[in-house]
Scaffold this motif. Structure first.
Motif, PDB file in Angstrom:
ATOM      1  N   SER A 192      55.713  -8.141  44.350  1.00  0.00           N
ATOM      2  CA  SER A 192      54.409  -7.554  44.669  1.00  0.00           C
ATOM      3  C   SER A 192      54.502  -7.003  46.078  1.00  0.00           C
ATOM      4  CB  SER A 192      53.288  -8.609  44.588  1.00  0.00           C
ATOM      5  OG  SER A 192      53.393  -9.539  45.653  1.00  0.00           O
ATOM      6  N   ALA A 193      53.453  -6.378  46.545  1.00  0.00           N
ATOM      7  CA  ALA A 193      53.475  -5.848  47.909  1.00  0.00           C
ATOM      8  C   ALA A 193      53.649  -6.954  48.937  1.00  0.00           C
ATOM      9  CB  ALA A 193      52.184  -5.072  48.183  1.00  0.00           C
ATOM     10  N   GLU A 194      53.245  -8.177  48.594  1.00  0.00           N
ATOM     11  CA  GLU A 194      53.283  -9.294  49.542  1.00  0.00           C
ATOM     12  C   GLU A 194      54.435 -10.254  49.298  1.00  0.00           C
ATOM     13  OE1 GLU A 194      50.553  -8.669  47.554  1.00  0.00           O
ATOM     14  OE2 GLU A 194      49.535  -7.410  49.037  1.00  0.00           O
ATOM     15  N   ILE A 195      55.099 -10.170  48.143  1.00  0.00           N
ATOM     16  CA  ILE A 195      56.166 -11.113  47.794  1.00  0.00           C
ATOM     17  C   ILE A 195      57.451 -10.325  47.566  1.00  0.00           C
ATOM     18  CG2 ILE A 195      56.956 -12.872  46.182  1.00  0.00           C
ATOM     19  CD1 ILE A 195      54.037 -13.433  45.493  1.00  0.00           C
ATOM     20  N   PRO A 196      58.489 -10.586  48.385  1.00  0.00           N
ATOM     21  CA  PRO A 196      59.718  -9.793  48.279  1.00  0.00           C
ATOM     22  C   PRO A 196      60.598 -10.244  47.115  1.00  0.00           C
ATOM     23  CG  PRO A 196      59.984 -11.466  49.970  1.00  0.00           C
ATOM     24  CD  PRO A 196      58.558 -11.588  49.468  1.00  0.00           C
ATOM     25  N   SER A 197      61.522  -9.369  46.759  1.00  0.00           N
ATOM     26  CA  SER A 197      62.462  -9.678  45.675  1.00  0.00           C
ATOM     27  C   SER A 197      63.806  -9.025  45.936  1.00  0.00           C
ATOM     28  CB  SER A 197      61.951  -9.157  44.328  1.00  0.00           C
ATOM     29  OG  SER A 197      60.750  -9.756  43.939  1.00  0.00           O
ATOM     30  N   LEU A 198      64.851  -9.724  45.523  1.00  0.00           N
ATOM     31  CA  LEU A 198      66.121  -9.075  45.260  1.00  0.00           C
ATOM     32  C   LEU A 198      66.145  -8.723  43.780  1.00  0.00           C
ATOM     33  CD1 LEU A 198      69.028 -10.967  47.078  1.00  0.00           C
ATOM     34  CD2 LEU A 198      68.298  -8.613  47.430  1.00  0.00           C
ATOM     35  N   THR A 199      66.676  -7.578  43.455  1.00  0.00           N
ATOM     36  CA  THR A 199      66.886  -7.247  42.052  1.00  0.00           C
ATOM     37  C   THR A 199      68.183  -7.891  41.617  1.00  0.00           C
ATOM     38  OG1 THR A 199      65.672  -5.172  42.213  1.00  0.00           O
ATOM     39  CG2 THR A 199      67.244  -5.365  40.413  1.00  0.00           C
ATOM     40  N   THR A 200      68.094  -8.800  40.648  1.00  0.00           N
ATOM     41  CA  THR A 200      69.251  -9.603  40.266  1.00  0.00           C
ATOM     42  C   THR A 200      70.090  -8.969  39.177  1.00  0.00           C
ATOM     43  OG1 THR A 200      67.906 -10.807  38.655  1.00  0.00           O
ATOM     44  CG2 THR A 200      68.051 -11.727  40.875  1.00  0.00           C
ATOM     45  N   SER A 201      69.501  -8.071  38.390  1.00  0.00           N
ATOM     46  CA  SER A 201      70.270  -7.498  37.286  1.00  0.00           C
ATOM     47  C   SER A 201      69.615  -6.221  36.797  1.00  0.00           C
ATOM     48  CB  SER A 201      70.376  -8.493  36.120  1.00  0.00           C
ATOM     49  OG  SER A 201      69.095  -8.771  35.573  1.00  0.00           O
ATOM     50  N   LEU A 202      70.420  -5.432  36.110  1.00  0.00           N
ATOM     51  CA  LEU A 202      69.968  -4.211  35.454  1.00  0.00           C
ATOM     52  C   LEU A 202      70.579  -4.192  34.061  1.00  0.00           C
ATOM     53  CD1 LEU A 202      70.926  -1.882  38.411  1.00  0.00           C
ATOM     54  CD2 LEU A 202      68.577  -2.358  37.753  1.00  0.00           C
ATOM     55  N   ARG A 203      69.785  -3.849  33.077  1.00  0.00           N
ATOM     56  CA  ARG A 203      70.353  -3.705  31.745  1.00  0.00           C
ATOM     57  C   ARG A 203      71.170  -2.416  31.652  1.00  0.00           C
ATOM     58  NH1 ARG A 203      65.599  -5.360  27.473  1.00  0.00           N
ATOM     59  NH2 ARG A 203      64.439  -3.773  28.624  1.00  0.00           N
ATOM     60  N   GLY A 204      72.155  -2.437  30.760  1.00  0.00           N
ATOM     61  CA  GLY A 204      72.883  -1.215  30.454  1.00  0.00           C
ATOM     62  C   GLY A 204      72.137  -0.416  29.405  1.00  0.00           C
ATOM     63  N   ASN A 205      72.717   0.717  29.005  1.00  0.00           N
ATOM     64  CA  ASN A 205      72.046   1.582  28.051  1.00  0.00           C
ATOM     65  C   ASN A 205      73.074   2.319  27.211  1.00  0.00           C
ATOM     66  OD1 ASN A 205      69.827   2.839  26.819  1.00  0.00           O
ATOM     67  ND2 ASN A 205      69.986   4.614  28.156  1.00  0.00           N
ATOM     68  N   THR A 206      72.761   2.481  25.933  1.00  0.00           N
ATOM     69  CA  THR A 206      73.594   3.284  25.050  1.00  0.00           C
ATOM     70  C   THR A 206      72.704   3.951  24.013  1.00  0.00           C
ATOM     71  OG1 THR A 206      75.531   3.271  23.604  1.00  0.00           O
ATOM     72  CG2 THR A 206      74.080   1.370  23.459  1.00  0.00           C
ATOM     73  N   ASN A 207      73.084   5.122  23.559  1.00  0.00           N
ATOM     74  CA  ASN A 207      72.303   5.874  22.579  1.00  0.00           C
ATOM     75  C   ASN A 207      73.107   6.101  21.308  1.00  0.00           C
ATOM     76  OD1 ASN A 207      70.128   6.177  24.350  1.00  0.00           O
ATOM     77  ND2 ASN A 207      70.893   8.109  25.160  1.00  0.00           N
ATOM     78  N   LEU A 208      72.410   6.171  20.185  1.00  0.00           N
ATOM     79  CA  LEU A 208      73.026   6.506  18.907  1.00  0.00           C
ATOM     80  C   LEU A 208      72.093   7.428  18.135  1.00  0.00           C
ATOM     81  CD1 LEU A 208      73.214   3.075  19.252  1.00  0.00           C
ATOM     82  CD2 LEU A 208      74.936   3.452  17.490  1.00  0.00           C
ATOM     83  N   ASP A 209      72.641   8.438  17.486  1.00  0.00           N
ATOM     84  CA  ASP A 209      71.889   9.275  16.554  1.00  0.00           C
ATOM     85  C   ASP A 209      72.251   8.853  15.136  1.00  0.00           C
ATOM     86  OD1 ASP A 209      70.821  10.608  18.664  1.00  0.00           O
ATOM     87  OD2 ASP A 209      71.920  12.473  18.357  1.00  0.00           O
ATOM     88  N   VAL A 210      71.241   8.546  14.344  1.00  0.00           N
ATOM     89  CA  VAL A 210      71.445   7.996  13.001  1.00  0.00           C
ATOM     90  C   VAL A 210      70.860   8.962  11.977  1.00  0.00           C
ATOM     91  CG1 VAL A 210      71.079   6.011  11.493  1.00  0.00           C
ATOM     92  CG2 VAL A 210      71.232   5.682  13.982  1.00  0.00           C
ATOM     93  N   THR A 211      71.656   9.316  10.977  1.00  0.00           N
ATOM     94  CA  THR A 211      71.193  10.152   9.871  1.00  0.00           C
ATOM     95  C   THR A 211      71.157   9.326   8.598  1.00  0.00           C
ATOM     96  OG1 THR A 211      72.130  12.154  10.856  1.00  0.00           O
ATOM     97  CG2 THR A 211      71.650  12.224   8.497  1.00  0.00           C
ATOM     98  N   VAL A 212      70.014   9.354   7.916  1.00  0.00           N
ATOM     99  CA  VAL A 212      69.840   8.644   6.644  1.00  0.00           C
ATOM    100  C   VAL A 212      69.632   9.701   5.561  1.00  0.00           C
ATOM    101  CG1 VAL A 212      68.433   7.005   5.345  1.00  0.00           C
ATOM    102  CG2 VAL A 212      68.831   6.649   7.802  1.00  0.00           C
ATOM    103  N   ARG A 213      70.438   9.612   4.478  1.00  0.00           N
ATOM    104  CA  ARG A 213      70.401  10.639   3.428  1.00  0.00           C
ATOM    105  C   ARG A 213      70.300   9.972   2.054  1.00  0.00           C
ATOM    106  NH1 ARG A 213      74.765  12.605   4.689  1.00  0.00           N
ATOM    107  NH2 ARG A 213      73.961  14.122   6.200  1.00  0.00           N
TER     108      ARG A 213
END
Length: 455
Positions: A192-213
């Motif tokens: 918050s504006a009054e309570i500090p933080s270290l950022t401990t982690s970040l998620r990764g990211n991946t994308n997929l395009d899926v075709t259903v026929r």
């Protein structure tokens, strides 16, 4: 000479406060929107302004244009250094000078490119993301001045909001300008504006395009509907199969983690629901702490879906459809591993034997802080001294791909992720702002941290 005390640093920041706000206000006015052209003159002008301001606080800064992987001109970057002692520790300070666009100025209560103070907050595009980070670095270096006991290197990026395409080529061309013992990335925020933080982690990211026929061509829904399901329905079944009854992602090989360094305080559900605009009757999906669900467990989102619009629709069975999945991965899982696991799952769970094709997209690695590093301890101590309250560490559900890339290229460096934002900052949105209380105490924190790292 005796080391500066916390009170002396605090007094110096107070005395320099008007200059710090002036730097941030001028930065907001530059309209450094990288989406309008990372190579454009307005971005070069933004980089030159930042370099000038860094020179005023002792950094030998210069503007250099990067190159994209294909050799074309890239962003205007700011690099520089201030070497006090070749044997002293070296700290790299990161921020970015580009900002998000303002597609609809009428959605703002103030002019987005005029810094406007209302109460304790300063409004304007880039006030928090990441002009605030530049202001923190400037203020901390000015506060220490001749008492600085660490070597400083800086990198102020010009295309963070555009995906950092030239980031890796630039590091590889200027590796000596990045080599350091500690890297401080001022592009995140506090509890918050009054309570500090270290950022401990970040998620990764991946994308997929899926075709259903299901069919080779469209057919009439009255004639064939029943035994043949349309591709949109089949896609919906396939999407639903990724989650269990509790709403947890249940794909073998896609890993989950608990918050890095332990969970000091869970995310408040009432505030989270209000901030996200959750409708009253919706029950939050998943199990475990809300923090783990948002920071360190995987999540998948359908971010695109090809279907005929409701307007103009007619009675046919759609033969095929395509959708795009964005998978946020646990901080320590390789995204390509999670991508392959999800692709295998989707192909193995094709509803009613429909054809399922998966096209893999881009990958971005997550990141986890070393909670036992000396720099981590120093940062937490500096935060408590500056803010007067114990920090509450937090992960981030989003991704900042260049941080794990920095860690990969410089594996011995300790990375700390800090920043000027708080839950009210509205980064990337209308009415972006930074808390003036929080910003001042972030400057004091970084000055204290640099002093501790120099001991």
């Amino acid at each position: 000479m005796a080391a500066l005390t916390a009170d002396e640093i605090r007094a110096r920041v107070e005395g320099d406060w008007d200059r710090i706000i002036e730097v941030l206000s001028k930065k907001i006015a530059l309209r450094s929107v990288s989406a309008n052209g990372i190579t454009a003159e307005h971005m070069k002008r933004s980089a030159e302004f930042v370099a000038d301001e860094l020179r005023k606080v002792g950094v030998d800064a210069k503007v250099v244009q990067s190159h994209n992987p294909d050799g074309t001109p890239g962003a205007w970057e700011v690099i520089g250094s201030h070497i006090v002692d070749p044997d002293a520790p070296t700290v790299l300070l990161y921020a970015h000078h580009d900002v998000q666009p303002v597609p609809d100025p009428s959605a703002w209560d103030t002019d987005p490119f005029v810094a406007t103070a209302i109460g304790d907050r300063l409004y304007g595009r880039g006030s928090a993301d990441d002009g605030g980070g530049i202001a923190i670095h400037s203020g901390a270096l000015k506060a220490l001045d001749d008492d600085l006991k660490v070597n400083i290197k800086v990198f102020i990026e010009g295309e963070e909001e555009m995906g950092s395409a030239s980031f890796i080529p630039f590091i590889e061309e200027h590796q000596s300008d990045f080599e350091s013992d500690v890297i401080i990335v001022a592009d995140s925020g506090n509890w918050s504006a009054e309570i500090p933080s270290l950022t401990t982690s970040l998620r990764g990211n991946t994308n997929l395009d899926v075709t259903v026929r299901a069919l080779t061509h469209p057919v009439h829904s009255g004639q064939y509907g029943g035994p043949i399901l349309d591709a949109n329905t089949l896609a919906a079944m396939l999407i639903a199969s990724m989650h269990d009854a509790n709403g947890d992602l249940a794909v073998p090989g896609v890993l989950a983690e608990e918050p890095i360094g332990g969970l000091q305080q869970d995310v408040d559900e009432t505030s989270m629901r209000a901030d996200a605009g959750v409708v009253p009757g919706y029950r939050l999906a998943g199990t475990g702490s809300i923090a783990s669900r948002m920071w360190t467990k995987p999540s998948v989102t359908v971010i695109g879906f090809d279907a005929h619009p409701v307007d103009g629709s007619f009675n046919v069975i759609a033969p095929e459809t395509r959708f795009r999945l964005s998978l946020r991965t646990a901080p320590n899982q390789r995204p390509e591993e999670a991508q392959a696991a999800l692709a295998d799952f989707l192909k193995a769970h094709a509803p009613f034997g429909a054809e399922v094709e998966v096209e893999p997209g881009d990958n971005g690695m997550g990141w986890a802080m070393d909670p036992n590093a000396v720099a981590t301890r120093d940062a937490l101590e500096a935060m408590e001294e500056a803010f007067g309250v114990a920090p509450i560490n937090q992960g981030q559900g989003g991704s900042i791909p260049f941080i794990p890339e920095l860690q990969r290229i410089f594996p011995d460096a300790q990375v700390l992720v800090t920043g000027p934002e708080d839950p009210k900052a509205n980064a990337h949105s209308p009415n972006e702002s930074v808390s003036l209380f929080g910003l001042k105490h972030n400057v004091i924190t970084e000055a204290l941290l640099l002093a501790k790292l120099g001991k």
